[in-house]
Design an enzyme around this catalytic site. Sequence first.
Site, PDB file in Angstrom:
ATOM      1  N   ARG A  81      48.268  45.873  37.596  1.00  0.00           N
ATOM      2  CA  ARG A  81      47.652  45.530  36.305  1.00  0.00           C
ATOM      3  C   ARG A  81      48.640  45.628  35.150  1.00  0.00           C
ATOM      4  NH1 ARG A  81      41.829  46.052  35.612  1.00  0.00           N
ATOM      5  NH2 ARG A  81      40.914  45.848  37.656  1.00  0.00           N
ATOM      6  N   ARG A 118      45.281  45.386  28.942  1.00  0.00           N
ATOM      7  CA  ARG A 118      44.837  45.786  27.600  1.00  0.00           C
ATOM      8  C   ARG A 118      45.678  46.832  26.907  1.00  0.00           C
ATOM      9  NH1 ARG A 118      39.056  46.761  29.902  1.00  0.00           N
ATOM     10  NH2 ARG A 118      40.525  47.168  31.581  1.00  0.00           N
ATOM     11  N   ARG A 169      43.655  37.964  24.129  1.00  0.00           N
ATOM     12  CA  ARG A 169      42.250  38.142  24.498  1.00  0.00           C
ATOM     13  C   ARG A 169      41.313  38.137  23.287  1.00  0.00           C
ATOM     14  NH1 ARG A 169      38.852  38.561  26.397  1.00  0.00           N
ATOM     15  NH2 ARG A 169      38.214  40.341  27.602  1.00  0.00           N
ATOM     16  N   ASP A 213      42.340  37.378  38.567  1.00  0.00           N
ATOM     17  CA  ASP A 213      41.502  38.512  38.938  1.00  0.00           C
ATOM     18  C   ASP A 213      41.037  38.268  40.368  1.00  0.00           C
ATOM     19  OD1 ASP A 213      40.110  40.988  37.641  1.00  0.00           O
ATOM     20  OD2 ASP A 213      38.589  40.047  38.890  1.00  0.00           O
ATOM     21  N   TYR A 261      31.487  43.611  45.681  1.00  0.00           N
ATOM     22  CA  TYR A 261      31.037  43.039  44.405  1.00  0.00           C
ATOM     23  C   TYR A 261      29.912  42.031  44.613  1.00  0.00           C
ATOM     24  CZ  TYR A 261      34.606  45.264  41.607  1.00  0.00           C
ATOM     25  OH  TYR A 261      35.363  46.192  40.953  1.00  0.00           O
TER      26      TYR A 261
HETATM   27  O1  CP3 Z   1      48.106  43.271  37.974  1.00  0.00           O
HETATM   28  C1  CP3 Z   1      48.074  42.366  37.130  1.00  0.00           C
HETATM   29  O2  CP3 Z   1      48.643  42.441  36.006  1.00  0.00           O
HETATM   30  C2  CP3 Z   1      47.357  41.081  37.471  1.00  0.00           C
HETATM   31  C3  CP3 Z   1      46.029  40.999  36.991  1.00  0.00           C
HETATM   32  C4  CP3 Z   1      44.863  41.673  37.683  1.00  0.00           C
HETATM   33  C5  CP3 Z   1      43.618  41.818  37.013  1.00  0.00           C
HETATM   34  N1  CP3 Z   1      42.708  42.280  37.891  1.00  0.00           N
HETATM   35  C6  CP3 Z   1      43.386  41.484  35.608  1.00  0.00           C
HETATM   36  C7  CP3 Z   1      42.220  42.070  34.929  1.00  0.00           C
HETATM   37  C8  CP3 Z   1      44.684  42.143  38.982  1.00  0.00           C
HETATM   38  C9  CP3 Z   1      45.685  42.274  40.112  1.00  0.00           C
HETATM   39  C10 CP3 Z   1      43.311  42.503  39.104  1.00  0.00           C
HETATM   40  C11 CP3 Z   1      42.724  42.983  40.349  1.00  0.00           C
HETATM   41  C12 CP3 Z   1      41.354  43.496  40.331  1.00  0.00           C
HETATM   42  N2  CP3 Z   1      40.291  43.065  39.605  1.00  0.00           N
HETATM   43  C13 CP3 Z   1      40.891  44.505  41.200  1.00  0.00           C
HETATM   44  C14 CP3 Z   1      41.713  45.200  42.230  1.00  0.00           C
HETATM   45  C15 CP3 Z   1      42.610  46.201  41.633  1.00  0.00           C
HETATM   46  C16 CP3 Z   1      41.926  47.467  41.183  1.00  0.00           C
HETATM   47  O3  CP3 Z   1      42.066  47.786  39.986  1.00  0.00           O
HETATM   48  O4  CP3 Z   1      41.291  48.121  42.002  1.00  0.00           O
HETATM   49  C17 CP3 Z   1      39.534  44.710  40.929  1.00  0.00           C
HETATM   50  C18 CP3 Z   1      38.633  45.726  41.596  1.00  0.00           C
HETATM   51  C19 CP3 Z   1      39.159  43.787  39.929  1.00  0.00           C
HETATM   52  C20 CP3 Z   1      37.817  43.570  39.353  1.00  0.00           C
HETATM   53  C21 CP3 Z   1      37.796  43.798  37.904  1.00  0.00           C
HETATM   54  N3  CP3 Z   1      38.346  42.940  36.971  1.00  0.00           N
HETATM   55  C22 CP3 Z   1      37.183  44.862  37.212  1.00  0.00           C
HETATM   56  C23 CP3 Z   1      36.456  46.006  37.874  1.00  0.00           C
HETATM   57  C24 CP3 Z   1      37.371  44.623  35.865  1.00  0.00           C
HETATM   58  C25 CP3 Z   1      36.774  45.404  34.729  1.00  0.00           C
HETATM   59  C26 CP3 Z   1      37.341  46.751  34.611  1.00  0.00           C
HETATM   60  C27 CP3 Z   1      38.585  46.678  33.835  1.00  0.00           C
HETATM   61  O5  CP3 Z   1      39.602  47.232  34.252  1.00  0.00           O
HETATM   62  O6  CP3 Z   1      38.502  46.057  32.777  1.00  0.00           O
HETATM   63  C28 CP3 Z   1      38.143  43.444  35.734  1.00  0.00           C
HETATM   64  C29 CP3 Z   1      38.636  42.836  34.479  1.00  0.00           C
HETATM   65  C30 CP3 Z   1      40.128  42.665  34.389  1.00  0.00           C
HETATM   66  N4  CP3 Z   1      40.924  42.143  35.367  1.00  0.00           N
HETATM   67  C31 CP3 Z   1      40.928  42.932  33.259  1.00  0.00           C
HETATM   68  C32 CP3 Z   1      42.240  42.561  33.577  1.00  0.00           C
HETATM   69  C33 CP3 Z   1      43.456  42.608  32.691  1.00  0.00           C
HETATM   70  C34 CP3 Z   1      40.443  43.422  31.931  1.00  0.00           C
HETATM   71  C35 CP3 Z   1      39.850  42.263  31.243  1.00  0.00           C
HETATM   72  C36 CP3 Z   1      39.862  42.407  29.760  1.00  0.00           C
HETATM   73  O7  CP3 Z   1      38.902  42.961  29.202  1.00  0.00           O
HETATM   74  O8  CP3 Z   1      40.814  41.912  29.121  1.00  0.00           O
END
Ligand code: CP3
Length: 348
Positions: free
Chosen positions: A24, A28, A37, A73, A150
């Site tokens: 990630r 943010r 964003r 994502d 999910y």
């Molecule tokens: O690593 C990177 O920079 C690439 C981007 C990436 C995102 N999500 C962007 C994201 C990757 C590799 C993921 C994977 C992801 N997404 C997983 C597996 C990794 C982990 O953390 O266990 C999972 C379970 C998700 C599902 C997901 N997406 C959740 C649960 C959430 C909300 C919680 C949170 O952290 O905000 C997201 C949203 C998300 N995916 C954001 C980002 C940058 C935040 C979105 C925002 O509000 O800008």
Amino acid sequence: MTESRFLRACRREPVDATPIWLMRQAGRYMPEYRAVRARYSMLDVIRTPELACEITLQPINAFELDAAIIFADILPVLIGMGLDLEFVKGEGPVINNPITSPADVDALRTPSAEENAPYTLEAIRLVRRELGDRIPLIGFSGAPFTLASYAIEGGGSKNHVEVKSFMLSEPDAWHRLMDKLTAVVSSYLVAQAGAGAQALQVFDSWAGVLAPDDFREYVLPYAQRVVAAAQSTGVPVIYFGTDLNGMLPLLPETGADVIGVDWRIGIDHAWAQLGAGVAVQGNLDPVALFGPWAEVERRADDILRRVGGRPGHIFNLGHGILPHTPVENVKRLAEYVHERSANREKDG
Ligand code: CP3
């Protein structure tokens, strides 16, 4: 170019300094990310290759990282299967029509990646063009179990009651669901490598909620299939989950080249259980980055000391970087891991 230290480490070859990237890493905690964003929704960013490309490069331009990871994502592939996904502000992902019955499983479509996520494939091509030979680009997908979680829970979950009880009550439908997810994930991973991704990470973030026997029966065969499909492209594959420390000896059976380890175990103890046949990625506690720099340094040192210069270590966090993480510590961590591990090589 000589092959990057990240790709060399994936293959357990010696490196000039320990490679580091952060799960990630585009997110943010970075003001540049928040600025984009503020103007576009999460799904808009993912579906606009130019924006996904821009965000992918933000951490690469700010820190000394050894790999980029495409901005996307794990969940949008579910949309093409027929699930109504939304990212709700303050709540995270929500699926408005979760799977509740075998009939719901049978109604799911299994689109190819080209149909399902053309925007991410295009974003990969753009990023590769921008990066050239600077550092490699990682593609990724959710693993079938974590996506099933999910799809059935309808969002994040504390106890995973819905997904586990579906697995136990409807084993035939469970296997049909996992088959469909395996087809979609395999196509997605293969297409990302085709578009230019030089390594692929499979996120099975929630697999650790299962007992080891259930993991082996209901999940591992599908993880094996997606890893094998991804490897058929010739790129190294990383398998990552959290809370899997009670089943580490099972994880090399996924077939992955690299296993991601969370922070709840010493990385040397984890590697001893994983065995010599895999590289290891990890495993700093993401919250350690909120501490004073001296404490971050002490923990980074401890990880490097435990690894002891053994080929096949990729420095990373034990899970994704958190919102509000101090940017300065991220910058210093990347520099420090390089400096410290390069000196270790010199000192012999
Ligand atoms: O690593 C990177 O920079 C690439 C981007 C990436 C995102 N999500 C962007 C994201 C990757 C590799 C993921 C994977 C992801 N997404 C997983 C597996 C990794 C982990 O953390 O266990 C999972 C379970 C998700 C599902 C997901 N997406 C959740 C649960 C959430 C909300 C919680 C949170 O952290 O905000 C997201 C949203 C998300 N995916 C954001 C980002 C940058 C935040 C979105 C925002 O509000 O800008």
